[in-house]
Motif scaffolding. Sequence first.
Motif: not given
Length: 376
Positions: A93-98, A111-117, A119-123
Amino acid sequence: MTKPAASLDMLTHHLGHKALSRRSLIASALTGLACSPKLLHAATPPLSSAQLLMGGTLRSIPGQFSELASAPLTRGLGLTTPIQLTPDVGLDGVKVANEFDNSIAADGQTAIVVPGNAFIAAQTGDPRTHYDFTRWIPLLVAHTVSVVVTRADTHLNFAHRLRNFFRGHSVRLAVSHPTGSELSALLGLSLLDLHPTPVPGFATSQEALNALSNGLVDAVHIMPTRGSPPLLDTLKSLPPGVAPLYHTGDLSGTPLNDIPNFLEVCEQLRRRPPEGPLFAAWQAASAGICTPFAVALPMLTPPPLVERWKNACSAAAENEDVRHWAETYYFSLATGENAAPFFSRIRPSAEAQLALRRWIALNTPRWRLGQETRLF
């Protein structure tokens, strides 16, 4: 002479009272009109179309939810055409979150439907991340439970067998990569003083469990993922000599209440509760891992459109097909105002985030050499 003055005072009082009454009446009427749900809905800017940006393919967890929820979302948003589903080839989900954070207008149409991973990548400060999920407006948050299982002698006292089994060598933890979805397990085992060594290259829990059966690793972090069997079925079919170590997330409503949580195991092994920035980082990472997906809007989306999306997501969560699918994975769906507390748990404090990134930076050279993790 005083009589006319008294009459004048009474007249002034009477007129003033009538004027006040009129003002009160008008104010009350306007308040009632403003609070009318029908008028609020009518005053909401119309949506001619809408789309869901999915952090994964249609077969991913966000993709499965989006397909099941598309019809109730279309109805809830009052769309004349079906909501558009836009998948992504990425797995975390990093690409679509960007794209969502940097290119999508806050007009309520996306709206975005994003997986928990994601969030981990950002943390962890993944260099690919160029988004700040803490600014997003949560509409729906799915939360679940994960379990760390280990090889151990099941006939001995739980704490005793762990101390004896892992004495003298580190725990080999199967991971996709050290800062991936198994990050919370890697940090959790470190906080338990079990000195984990990440063994990378395992894309799924089933691959990791096969390695556990063959003695290639000592511990596996089991999470509900695309194509995986229900968690209870996985735990029932664990290899001989393998037992759950601890769980994270909410076990309520599941038949897994006999599995201890992380704090209970920490008390058994260390005789004291965890504390400090790294423990706070573990809490945020665990919350991210136990968030299979979240639905959010961009910051500054007009409040009426936010409210429309929240109502639509609440209706989607109540849909029979969506509920059946969520129950299969042990997902609980929090919507509307109930989504915010779950979303806030994913956000580490500045101190916790700094401690996590420092811990990763100090251990990365060791992980590359296949050495055990240190808390420093």
